[in-house]
Write an enzyme that holds these catalytic residues in place. Structure first.
Site, PDB file in Angstrom:
ATOM      1  N   PRO A 104       0.806  -1.235   0.000  1.00 57.54           N
ATOM      2  CG  PRO A 104       0.109  -0.903   2.216  1.00 57.54           C
ATOM      3  CD  PRO A 104       0.880  -1.857   1.331  1.00 57.54           C
ATOM      4  CB  CYS A 105      -0.110   4.797  -0.807  1.00 56.66           C
ATOM      5  SG  CYS A 105      -0.440   4.526  -2.553  1.00 56.66           S
ATOM      6  N   PRO A 106       1.945   4.737   1.749  1.00 57.43           N
ATOM      7  CG  PRO A 106       3.199   6.215   3.102  1.00 57.43           C
ATOM      8  CD  PRO A 106       2.073   5.210   3.159  1.00 57.43           C
TER       9      PRO A 106
END
Lengths: 296, 78
Positions: free
Chosen positions: B16-18
């Site tokens: 996932p981000c970040p």
């Protein structure tokens, strides 16, 4: 020290300069202003000096990007005001006057920002701050559609917009611009402003665009650029007991027009509103087309 | 187009981000200027966010390609 009785008029006079009566007898809150929320670190240190010397060793950060220092004793106010002047701390407003101009971080540091709000806030403080009005007048500037400084909730709000254009000779046909556009436009209940044609080339349909610049940010080869920036103008927004969003009266207003629009909006407010009435309330009884002409 | 010689490879599907950008950034930091990194990223936020961030860091994007549910990104380190 001899006990002094302070009249209502004296207290009112103090209010004009950001001195607000506390519920506790003889104590006041000092309200300061920080145009656009930008403050030199050296000045920030001086706030600490004032809070220790005159207050109770703490400050309160207001929602209008000001710093307030409570627990100032009435006998210390003249000395305090003198210190503020010497230290470079700006006094805020209260009562029937226009307030501190607020702004988001803007294009100098924010990846979404389309305009430099720092410079703008500094320039506009003189035009916005401390003008006599029927109740209060708040102005906010936001550097992009994210609206972090909530321009739609202010009496006058400026929201930066950016019109994109594409250089097809640079385009590598990755489709990411159309993808981000579809998402934004979908949330805004519009058909996408960017669609890919059969040759995987983006086609821009300006009439659907929200002018928020996602295509420019996402383009891997900088084929998309911001062609021009400007501001959407909102009037009559407020929160308080009876909240209402501002009405959008213009798109892509040039930055140079902002001081004039602020002056016009303040004089319009003074003309149409009764004492204690907010701009938005007064606008409800007006023809918006006429008001538009007066302000723009 | 000539096939690019990929020096490093990162499969960030499911990351996932970040965190996906952090891993990309760390990988690029360890690489020599001019060398090529291939990154696989999920559709949606991962591809758009990582793209914008890599660009902001000043690297050059050579190729962006959609492969079913994910994206292939070819980055040249500046």
């Amino acid at each position: 020290m001899q006990k002094k009785n302070h009249t209502d008029a004296e207290l009112q006079e103090l209010r004009t300069g950001g001195i607000i009566k506390q519920k506790q007898k003889d104590y006041f809150i000092l309200r300061t202003r920080i145009p656009g929320g930008y403050l030199k670190a050296d000045i920030l240190k001086k706030y600490s000096v004032i809070a220790k010397k005159y207050g109770r060793d703490y400050v309160h950060i207001s929602t209008r990007q000001g710093i307030e220092i409570p627990w100032i004793h009435i006998n210390n106010i003249p000395k305090l005001l003198n210190d503020l002047k010497n230290l470079g701390i700006l006094r805020g407003a209260c009562g029937p006057r226009s307030r501190n101009l607020i702004a988001c971080p803007g294009a100098s540091v924010c990846r979404f920002g389309l305009v430099n709000t720092e410079e703008l806030a500094r320039k506009l403080d003189r035009v916005v701050f401390g003008k006599e009005v029927p109740k209060k007048f708040k102005v906010a500037i936001s550097g992009c559609l994210n609206s972090c400084s909530k321009p739609q909730e202010n009496d006058l709000g400026f929201l930066a917009q950016g019109e994109p254009e594409v250089d097809l000779s640079k385009c590598i046909g990755c489709t990411l611009c159309a993808k981000v556009c579809e998402k934004v436009c979908g949330r805004g209940k519009r058909e996408p402003a960017i669609i890919m044609d059969e040759n995987k080339r983006p086609v821009y349909r300006k009439e659907n665009c929200f002018f928020e610049g996602d295509c420019v940010r996402v383009c891997p080869v900088n084929a998309w650029k911001v062609k021009k920036t400007g501001f959407a103008v909102y009037i009559g927004g407020r929160v308080g007991r009876f909240p209402k969003f501002g009405i959008k009266i213009a798109n892509f207003v040039d930055e140079k027009q902002i001081p004039r629009i602020i002056k016009n909006a303040i004089s319009c407010y003074n003309r149409i509103a009764q004492t204690q009435e907010r701009f938005g309330e007064a606008l409800e009884k007006q023809d918006i087309e006429t008001i538009k002409k007066e302000i723009l | 187009m000539n096939e690019l010689k990929v020096d490093q490879y990162l499969d960030l599907k499911g990351v996932p981000c970040p965190l996906n950008f952090v891993k990309t950034k760390l990988m690029l930091e360890g690489m020599e200027s001019g060398s090529i990194l291939e990154v696989l990223l999920d559709d949606g936020e991962p591809i758009t966010n990582v793209m914008a961030s890599v660009k902001e860091e000043g690297h050059q994007i050579l190729k962006v390609e959609k492969i079913f549910g994910y994206w292939k990104l070819i980055i040249k380190k500046t």
